[in-house]
Scaffold this motif. Structure first.
Motif, PDB file in Angstrom:
ATOM      1  N   MET A  22      88.108 -72.266  48.366  1.00  0.00           N
ATOM      2  CA  MET A  22      87.595 -71.117  48.819  1.00  0.00           C
ATOM      3  C   MET A  22      88.395 -70.111  48.042  1.00  0.00           C
ATOM      4  N   VAL A  23      87.719 -69.077  47.372  1.00  0.00           N
ATOM      5  CA  VAL A  23      88.462 -67.670  46.710  1.00  0.00           C
ATOM      6  C   VAL A  23      88.295 -66.560  47.565  1.00  0.00           C
ATOM      7  N   ILE A  24      89.413 -66.041  47.796  1.00  0.00           N
ATOM      8  CA  ILE A  24      89.598 -64.845  48.360  1.00  0.00           C
ATOM      9  C   ILE A  24      89.798 -63.865  47.722  1.00  0.00           C
ATOM     10  N   LEU A  25      88.803 -62.906  47.813  1.00  0.00           N
ATOM     11  CA  LEU A  25      88.618 -61.386  46.858  1.00  0.00           C
ATOM     12  C   LEU A  25      89.193 -60.512  47.831  1.00  0.00           C
ATOM     13  N   ARG A  26      90.267 -59.621  47.322  1.00  0.00           N
ATOM     14  CA  ARG A  26      90.841 -58.499  48.247  1.00  0.00           C
ATOM     15  C   ARG A  26      90.116 -57.228  47.613  1.00  0.00           C
ATOM     16  N   GLU A  27      89.752 -56.394  48.382  1.00  0.00           N
ATOM     17  CA  GLU A  27      89.309 -55.160  47.944  1.00  0.00           C
ATOM     18  C   GLU A  27      90.405 -54.148  47.232  1.00  0.00           C
ATOM     19  N   VAL A  28      90.302 -53.508  46.143  1.00  0.00           N
ATOM     20  CA  VAL A  28      91.515 -52.939  45.620  1.00  0.00           C
ATOM     21  C   VAL A  28      91.764 -51.536  46.467  1.00  0.00           C
ATOM     22  N   GLY A  29      92.965 -51.574  46.700  1.00  0.00           N
ATOM     23  CA  GLY A  29      93.401 -50.400  47.715  1.00  0.00           C
ATOM     24  C   GLY A  29      93.055 -50.493  49.254  1.00  0.00           C
ATOM     25  N   ALA A  30      92.736 -51.620  49.620  1.00  0.00           N
ATOM     26  CA  ALA A  30      92.321 -51.788  50.953  1.00  0.00           C
ATOM     27  C   ALA A  30      92.824 -53.281  51.394  1.00  0.00           C
ATOM     28  N   GLU A  31      92.855 -53.554  52.663  1.00  0.00           N
ATOM     29  CA  GLU A  31      93.120 -54.956  53.308  1.00  0.00           C
ATOM     30  C   GLU A  31      91.871 -55.383  53.791  1.00  0.00           C
ATOM     31  N   ARG A  32      90.864 -55.371  52.931  1.00  0.00           N
ATOM     32  CA  ARG A  32      89.739 -55.914  53.210  1.00  0.00           C
ATOM     33  C   ARG A  32      89.315 -57.306  52.274  1.00  0.00           C
ATOM     34  N   TYR A  33      89.204 -58.693  52.820  1.00  0.00           N
ATOM     35  CA  TYR A  33      89.083 -59.528  52.179  1.00  0.00           C
ATOM     36  C   TYR A  33      87.518 -60.281  52.080  1.00  0.00           C
ATOM     37  N   LEU A  34      87.144 -60.882  51.032  1.00  0.00           N
ATOM     38  CA  LEU A  34      85.833 -61.435  51.004  1.00  0.00           C
ATOM     39  C   LEU A  34      85.893 -63.096  50.457  1.00  0.00           C
ATOM     40  N   PRO A  35      85.904 -63.991  51.688  1.00  0.00           N
ATOM     41  CA  PRO A  35      86.267 -65.395  51.385  1.00  0.00           C
ATOM     42  C   PRO A  35      84.773 -66.048  50.598  1.00  0.00           C
ATOM     43  N   ILE A  36      84.910 -66.775  49.813  1.00  0.00           N
ATOM     44  CA  ILE A  36      83.647 -67.503  49.128  1.00  0.00           C
ATOM     45  C   ILE A  36      83.839 -68.663  48.881  1.00  0.00           C
ATOM     46  N   TRP A  37      83.360 -69.616  49.239  1.00  0.00           N
ATOM     47  CA  TRP A  37      83.431 -71.166  49.027  1.00  0.00           C
ATOM     48  C   TRP A  37      83.079 -71.410  47.719  1.00  0.00           C
ATOM     49  N   ILE A  38      83.781 -72.087  47.034  1.00  0.00           N
ATOM     50  CA  ILE A  38      83.583 -72.522  45.601  1.00  0.00           C
ATOM     51  C   ILE A  38      83.828 -74.028  45.257  1.00  0.00           C
ATOM     52  N   GLY A  39      83.235 -74.523  44.083  1.00  0.00           N
ATOM     53  CA  GLY A  39      83.455 -76.025  43.810  1.00  0.00           C
ATOM     54  C   GLY A  39      84.831 -76.405  43.412  1.00  0.00           C
ATOM     55  N   ILE A  40      85.210 -77.415  43.391  1.00  0.00           N
ATOM     56  CA  ILE A  40      86.797 -77.877  42.839  1.00  0.00           C
ATOM     57  C   ILE A  40      86.928 -77.302  41.553  1.00  0.00           C
ATOM     58  N   TYR A  41      86.058 -77.696  40.497  1.00  0.00           N
ATOM     59  CA  TYR A  41      86.043 -77.517  39.254  1.00  0.00           C
ATOM     60  C   TYR A  41      86.187 -75.840  38.840  1.00  0.00           C
ATOM     61  N   GLU A  42      85.251 -75.251  39.688  1.00  0.00           N
ATOM     62  CA  GLU A  42      85.515 -73.687  39.363  1.00  0.00           C
ATOM     63  C   GLU A  42      86.715 -73.140  40.033  1.00  0.00           C
ATOM     64  N   ALA A  43      87.412 -73.685  41.080  1.00  0.00           N
ATOM     65  CA  ALA A  43      88.676 -73.295  41.496  1.00  0.00           C
ATOM     66  C   ALA A  43      89.846 -73.439  40.589  1.00  0.00           C
ATOM     67  N   ASP A  44      89.772 -74.912  40.050  1.00  0.00           N
ATOM     68  CA  ASP A  44      90.579 -75.295  39.009  1.00  0.00           C
ATOM     69  C   ASP A  44      90.620 -74.237  37.835  1.00  0.00           C
ATOM     70  N   ALA A  45      89.502 -73.863  37.361  1.00  0.00           N
ATOM     71  CA  ALA A  45      89.339 -73.107  36.275  1.00  0.00           C
ATOM     72  C   ALA A  45      89.761 -71.636  36.308  1.00  0.00           C
ATOM     73  N   ILE A  46      89.606 -71.299  37.700  1.00  0.00           N
ATOM     74  CA  ILE A  46      90.213 -70.031  37.850  1.00  0.00           C
ATOM     75  C   ILE A  46      91.468 -69.683  37.966  1.00  0.00           C
ATOM     76  N   THR A  47      92.184 -70.956  38.807  1.00  0.00           N
ATOM     77  CA  THR A  47      93.734 -71.143  38.722  1.00  0.00           C
ATOM     78  C   THR A  47      94.320 -71.206  37.524  1.00  0.00           C
ATOM     79  N   LEU A  48      93.828 -71.975  36.650  1.00  0.00           N
ATOM     80  CA  LEU A  48      94.313 -72.171  35.329  1.00  0.00           C
ATOM     81  C   LEU A  48      94.558 -70.967  34.463  1.00  0.00           C
ATOM     82  N   ALA A  49      93.424 -70.007  34.616  1.00  0.00           N
ATOM     83  CA  ALA A  49      93.327 -69.012  33.971  1.00  0.00           C
ATOM     84  C   ALA A  49      94.135 -67.862  34.478  1.00  0.00           C
ATOM     85  N   LEU A  50      94.402 -68.054  35.872  1.00  0.00           N
ATOM     86  CA  LEU A  50      95.238 -66.923  36.371  1.00  0.00           C
ATOM     87  C   LEU A  50      96.696 -67.260  36.053  1.00  0.00           C
ATOM     88  N   GLN A  51      97.113 -68.649  36.035  1.00  0.00           N
ATOM     89  CA  GLN A  51      98.350 -68.930  35.636  1.00  0.00           C
ATOM     90  C   GLN A  51      98.735 -68.880  33.973  1.00  0.00           C
TER      91      GLN A  51
END
Length: 191
Positions: A22-51
Motif C-alpha cells: 500500500m502506498v500512503i499519500l499525504r496531503e501537503v500541509g495537512a495530516e490527511r492521508y490517502l492509502p492506495i493498494w498497489i502491486g509488489i513490483y510497483e511498490a519496489d519501483a517506487i521504493t528504489l526511486a525514493l531511496q
C-alpha cells in the motif's frame, strides 16, 4: 487544477497477512492521508526511486522516463483523478511540442514515474474527501464507541477448553521423571 490537491508519498506499507503493498499519500500541509493498494513490483519501483538506488539496467518506469525525454517531451505532473468501484485511476500530464497531453495510467505506475522525474503528485479533492483518512478523526471515532470491558471470568466455552489441559496435567506421573536426564531425545525404556 483548483479541484486538485498536492500530495507526497509518505510511505510504502506491507501487509503482514498477505504481503500486499500500500502506498500512503499525504496531503501537503495537512495530516490527511490517502492509502492506495498497489502491486509488489510497483511498490519496489517506487521504493528504489525514493531511496535513489541506481540499477545496472532500467526498470519499466526508467524506460518510460527515457522514452519521454528522448522524444523531446517532459512530464509536468501525475494525478490520481478518479475512484470508481474501489479502483483508482491515474493520469500522467506531459508536454510535447508545447502541447499538454494526458496519458491514462494506473496511479502506481504514475507514482513510480513521478519519483523518477521529480514532478508534483496531485489528487482530486473529491477522492481525498471521500477516501482520505485523518488520524485524529479516526481516533475520536474509536473513542466515541468504546469496546465493552473484557471480563476476568472465563466463559463456559473457555472453561471447557481449559479443562482439557487440566485433564492432561492430572494424568502426568511426575514420579517417573529422572532428575539426572537433561531432556535428551532418548526413547523410553522399560525398567
Amino acid at each position: 487544477m483548483s479541484d486538485m490537491v498536492e500530495v507526497v508519498i509518505d510511505s510504502i506499507r506491507v501487509s503482514l497477512m498477505s504481503q500486499n503493498r500500500m502506498v500512503i499519500l499525504r496531503e501537503v500541509g495537512a495530516e490527511r492521508y490517502l492509502p492506495i493498494w498497489i502491486g509488489i513490483y510497483e511498490a519496489d519501483a517506487i521504493t528504489l526511486a525514493l531511496q535513489e538506488v541506481v540499477l545496472q539496467r532500467p526498470l519499466t518506469w526508467d524506460l518510460l522516463k527515457n522514452v519521454i525525454y528522448t522524444l523531446g517531451a517532459r512530464v509536468l505532473r501525475v494525478e490520481v483523478v478518479a475512484l470508481r468501484e474501489d479502483t483508482y485511476y491515474g493520469n500522467i500530464v506531459a508536454e510535447v511540442n508545447e502541447r499538454v497531453i494526458n496519458i491514462d495510467s494506473r496511479p502506481s505506475d504514475a507514482l513510480a514515474l513521478a519519483v523518477r522525474t521529480h514532478v508534483p503528485i496531485l489528487v482530486s479533492r473529491d477522492i481525498l474527501d471521500s477516501a482520505g483518512v485523518t488520524p485524529e478523526e479516526d481516533l475520536q471515532d474509536t473513542q466515541a464507541t468504546p469496546e465493552p470491558p473484557a471480563e476476568d471470568v472465563p466463559s463456559e466455552q473457555g472453561s471447557s477448553r481449559l479443562s482439557i489441559f487440566e485433564d492432561f496435567l492430572d494424568q502426568l506421573d511426575l514420579g517417573k521423571i529422572d532428575p539426572t536426564d537433561e531432556g535428551g531425545d532418548k526413547p523410553d525404556q522399560d525398567k
